[in-house]
Design an enzyme around this catalytic site. Structure first.
Site, PDB file in Angstrom:
ATOM      1  N   HIS B 136       0.876  -1.174   0.000  1.00  0.00           N
ATOM      2  CA  HIS B 136       0.000   0.000   0.000  1.00  0.00           C
ATOM      3  C   HIS B 136       0.915   1.227   0.000  1.00  0.00           C
ATOM      4  O   HIS B 136       2.031   1.168   0.513  1.00  0.00           O
ATOM      5  CB  HIS B 136      -0.828  -0.064   1.292  1.00  0.00           C
ATOM      6  CG  HIS B 136      -1.911   0.967   1.415  1.00  0.00           C
ATOM      7  ND1 HIS B 136      -1.657   2.274   1.752  1.00  0.00           N
ATOM      8  CD2 HIS B 136      -3.258   0.874   1.297  1.00  0.00           C
ATOM      9  CE1 HIS B 136      -2.799   2.939   1.821  1.00  0.00           C
ATOM     10  NE2 HIS B 136      -3.792   2.118   1.546  1.00  0.00           N
ATOM     11  N   ASP B 213       2.960  -4.648   7.780  1.00  0.00           N
ATOM     12  CA  ASP B 213       1.738  -3.849   7.718  1.00  0.00           C
ATOM     13  C   ASP B 213       0.580  -4.841   7.828  1.00  0.00           C
ATOM     14  O   ASP B 213       0.276  -5.555   6.871  1.00  0.00           O
ATOM     15  CB  ASP B 213       1.706  -3.075   6.397  1.00  0.00           C
ATOM     16  CG  ASP B 213       0.337  -2.491   6.081  1.00  0.00           C
ATOM     17  OD1 ASP B 213      -0.596  -2.647   6.903  1.00  0.00           O
ATOM     18  OD2 ASP B 213       0.188  -1.889   5.004  1.00  0.00           O
ATOM     19  N   GLN B 216      -4.724  -5.236   6.957  1.00  0.00           N
ATOM     20  CA  GLN B 216      -5.747  -6.112   6.372  1.00  0.00           C
ATOM     21  C   GLN B 216      -5.721  -7.515   6.974  1.00  0.00           C
ATOM     22  O   GLN B 216      -6.492  -8.379   6.547  1.00  0.00           O
ATOM     23  CB  GLN B 216      -5.540  -6.223   4.853  1.00  0.00           C
ATOM     24  CG  GLN B 216      -5.638  -4.913   4.107  1.00  0.00           C
ATOM     25  CD  GLN B 216      -7.037  -4.337   4.120  1.00  0.00           C
ATOM     26  OE1 GLN B 216      -8.013  -5.030   4.421  1.00  0.00           O
ATOM     27  NE2 GLN B 216      -7.156  -3.067   3.803  1.00  0.00           N
ATOM     28  N   LYS B 239     -10.567  -0.713  10.585  1.00  0.00           N
ATOM     29  CA  LYS B 239     -10.756  -1.858   9.691  1.00  0.00           C
ATOM     30  C   LYS B 239     -11.129  -3.114  10.470  1.00  0.00           C
ATOM     31  O   LYS B 239     -11.321  -4.183   9.900  1.00  0.00           O
ATOM     32  CB  LYS B 239      -9.483  -2.111   8.879  1.00  0.00           C
ATOM     33  CG  LYS B 239      -9.164  -0.983   7.888  1.00  0.00           C
ATOM     34  CD  LYS B 239      -8.015  -1.363   6.994  1.00  0.00           C
ATOM     35  CE  LYS B 239      -7.359  -0.180   6.310  1.00  0.00           C
ATOM     36  NZ  LYS B 239      -8.174   0.439   5.270  1.00  0.00           N
ATOM     37  N   CYS B 377      -4.907   2.651  -3.538  1.00  0.00           N
ATOM     38  CA  CYS B 377      -3.659   3.151  -2.933  1.00  0.00           C
ATOM     39  C   CYS B 377      -2.534   2.145  -3.137  1.00  0.00           C
ATOM     40  O   CYS B 377      -1.676   1.966  -2.272  1.00  0.00           O
ATOM     41  CB  CYS B 377      -3.828   3.473  -1.456  1.00  0.00           C
ATOM     42  SG  CYS B 377      -5.030   4.750  -1.133  1.00  0.00           S
TER      43      CYS B 377
END
Lengths: 161, 419
Positions: B136, B213, B216, B239, B377
């Site tokens: 991202h 990261d 998600q 999220k 993104c």
């Protein structure tokens, strides 16, 4: 909220499928590229300005149906017109897209009024306006424009007023 | 399967009651354009259950004050609730200690904390940072800014046609100059679940720390940072059924303690004079200023909510949705799924022949279906797959098979309009 289905009318779908004046223009003396980085729409407008009259115009690029149909119908609308007339159309089209003009103004825009529905879809307004801003940039010999540029043409005064 | 086997299975794994879960989410009762909302934009932001919303209201109506200051009742209460939330996060991701959990404003802020706090101190001219094509923008741009400032170099792990990272190429990128690896756990654009545990072990074999990261991943998979052995792990509240404005950076204490502070201000100091300031200890040294207290309380409530259902159960439910949607869409002529990795989380990116994703999004919205359209993104991913943009359906714990059916019918309608 108005029915967004109204936006995808046959005339728009038709111009998307079979865009008019699509391609390059070897005789062009004005040219500009428009870009909407938010959705990746990119449109290239070339025109042959002959004594302030648009003798020929063409566009090409990669974009959504709204943008492509808008560009196609724009080329049909301004071909043969004077620069001043085209600038007036640019201003009126923009005002229609952002919901600033009513039914009277729409009548003046003729077939272009099929795009009136974008006013209810804020994220799609820029798709419809991009070709018109690119035409404006081409008149002013600006070589490229972006909907997110510092001198954002979306927010700049348009036309000869 | 015999009736007995079915009964035994039902007993050992209680059925996932999606309707009961849906009833917890008030927003799912909305109508959009005359249709029931079908919310499939969870990778952008998920919705909040009543349990989280009520918790935010209780905090605002009975517990709010500033934290870590003042001796009065409300300040002590707010501080207690704030630290309780930290403890919930610690248990949820199995961090070693509470002080390894730093509250940030989101994943982007957490990554910037690492590029500033770690990167600016330990990465210099000629050093190399390994990232992947899937990242991202939030795990690309902060590193580019650092690389520009320090004259460091960014190396990129390529991705294959299925959307899986090329691990051989990854291994070959390591050399004497490699100082850092940044990799996303789950791709927001394609859904690929990256083999981060293996990638971390490889980096550690070269003595290189890794930031994952996890924005998600945390909402969709059980995550255990000690098992992964990640050095830094970042994710966001909004999220995972929490509020916006709150995120987490997990870091190993041994690394966090060596880092420069990120933002300067109140709360991150022990003493200040104009001659010399001494910094506070972990985690406060990285939490300058009044932190997002309500956000922390909210993400704590989200952790409680998700934990009660169970991340394994959520992952299993979402996997069923993914399999069902993938099977349906694979059969549709003119529909191309971008990202076909063997291990995927509940994300389906797709294109429809002859139709720009923005037109797809507008027409689906007309039927109350929310999908994301655009570059997500992740422009390098779009370039890799030679598409300007895609449409993306992303599922969460509250989505249903009927909603997948609505999506499929919506795609058929788009094809009909553009036929």
């Amino acid at each position: 909220m108005a029915d967004p289905k109204a936006l995808y009318q046959e005339v728009i779908l038709d111009h998307n499928r079979k865009p008019r004046n699509y391609g390059t223009l070897p005789s062009a003396n004005h040219h500009a590229e428009g870009h909407n980085p938010l959705c990746g729409d990119r449109i290239d407008v070339a025109l042959a300005l002959d004594d302030d009259k648009i003798g020929a115009i063409a566009f090409e690029g990669e974009s959504c149906a709204i943008c492509k149909a808008s560009a196609s119908m724009m080329t049909v609308a301004v071909k043969g017109r004077s620069r001043a007339e085209a600038e007036t159309l640019i201003r009126e089209f923009r005002e229609m897209a952002i919901g600033k003009i009513g039914a009277d103004g729409l009548a003046h825009l003729g077939r272009l009024s099929v795009f009136a529905g974008v006013r209810d879809l804020p994220t799609r307004v820029k798709c419809a306006i991009l070709p018109w801003h690119t035409l404006h940039a081409a008149f002013n010999a600006v070589t490229s424009t972006s909907t997110e540029a510092e001198d954002d043409p979306m927010h700049a005064p348009i036309g000869d007023a | 399967m015999t009736a007995l086997e079915t009964a035994v299975r039902a007993q050992s794994a209680p059925a996932y009651d999606v309707e009961r879960i849906r009833a917890d989410f008030p927003i799912l009762g909305l109508e959009v354009n005359g249709h029931p909302l079908v919310y499939l934009d969870n990778a952008a932001s998920s919705q909040m259950p009543r349990q989280v919303i009520d918790r935010l209201v209780r905090y605002a109506t009975t517990q709010h004050a500033n934290v870590n200051r003042g001796v009065h009742y409300l300040s002590e209460t707010a501080t207690h609730e704030y630290e309780q939330a930290r403890h919930k996060i610690q248990r949820f991701i199995n961090a070693r200690e509470d002080r390894e959990v730093i509250f940030t404003s989101g994943t982007t802020d957490a990554i910037n904390l690492v590029t500033h706090g770690y990167g600016r101190k330990f990465i210099g001219a000629g050093d190399e940072i390994i990232l992947t094509t899937l990242e991202h923008h939030s795990n690309i741009v902060p590193w580019q800014m650092l690389a520009e400032e320090k004259r460091a170099r960014i190396r990129v792990v390529p991705v294959d046609d299925a959307g899986e990272l090329d691990l051989d190429a990854y291994e070959k990128l390591f050399n004497a100059h490699t100082r850092f690896v940044g990799v996303m756990h789950v791709s927001n654009a394609l859904g690929t679940i990256n083999p981060v545990k293996r990638m971390i072990a490889l980096a550690h074999a070269h003595g290189v720390p890794v930031l994952v990261d996890g924005a998600q991943a945390v909402p969709h998979l059980p995550v255990n940072v000690q098992d992964l052995d990640s050095d830094f792990y970042a994710f966001s509240g909004h999220k995972m059924c929490g509020p916006t404005g709150i995120g987490i950076l997990h870091g190993k204490a041994s690394l966090l303690e060596k880092m420069n502070p990120y933002k300067g201000g109140g709360d991150m100091i022990l003493s200040v004079t104009f001659e010399k300031t001494t910094y506070n200890s972990l985690p406060h040294v990285f939490e300058a200023g009044t932190p997002p207290i309500a956000g922390a309380v909210g993400i704590g409530a989200a952790v409680d909510y998700l934990s009660a259902i169970g991340m394994a159960a959520i992952a299993a439910h979402e996997h069923e949705l993914l399999e069902y949607a993938t099977a349906q869409m694979s059969r549709m002529k003119g529909v191309r799924i971008i990202g076909t990795a063997a291990r995927k989380a509940s994300v389906i990116s797709f294109t429809i022949d002859g139709v720009h994703p923005h037109d797809v999004g507008t027409l689906l919205n007309e039927e109350g279906i929310a999908v994301r359209t655009g570059h997500h993104c992740a422009q390098p991913v779009m370039q890799r797959f030679h598409v300007p943009a895609t449409s993306r359906a992303s599922f969460a714990l509250y989505n249903t098979m009927a909603e997948v059916d609505a999506l499929i019918a919506g795609i058929r309608n788009v094809q009909k309009v553009f036929a």
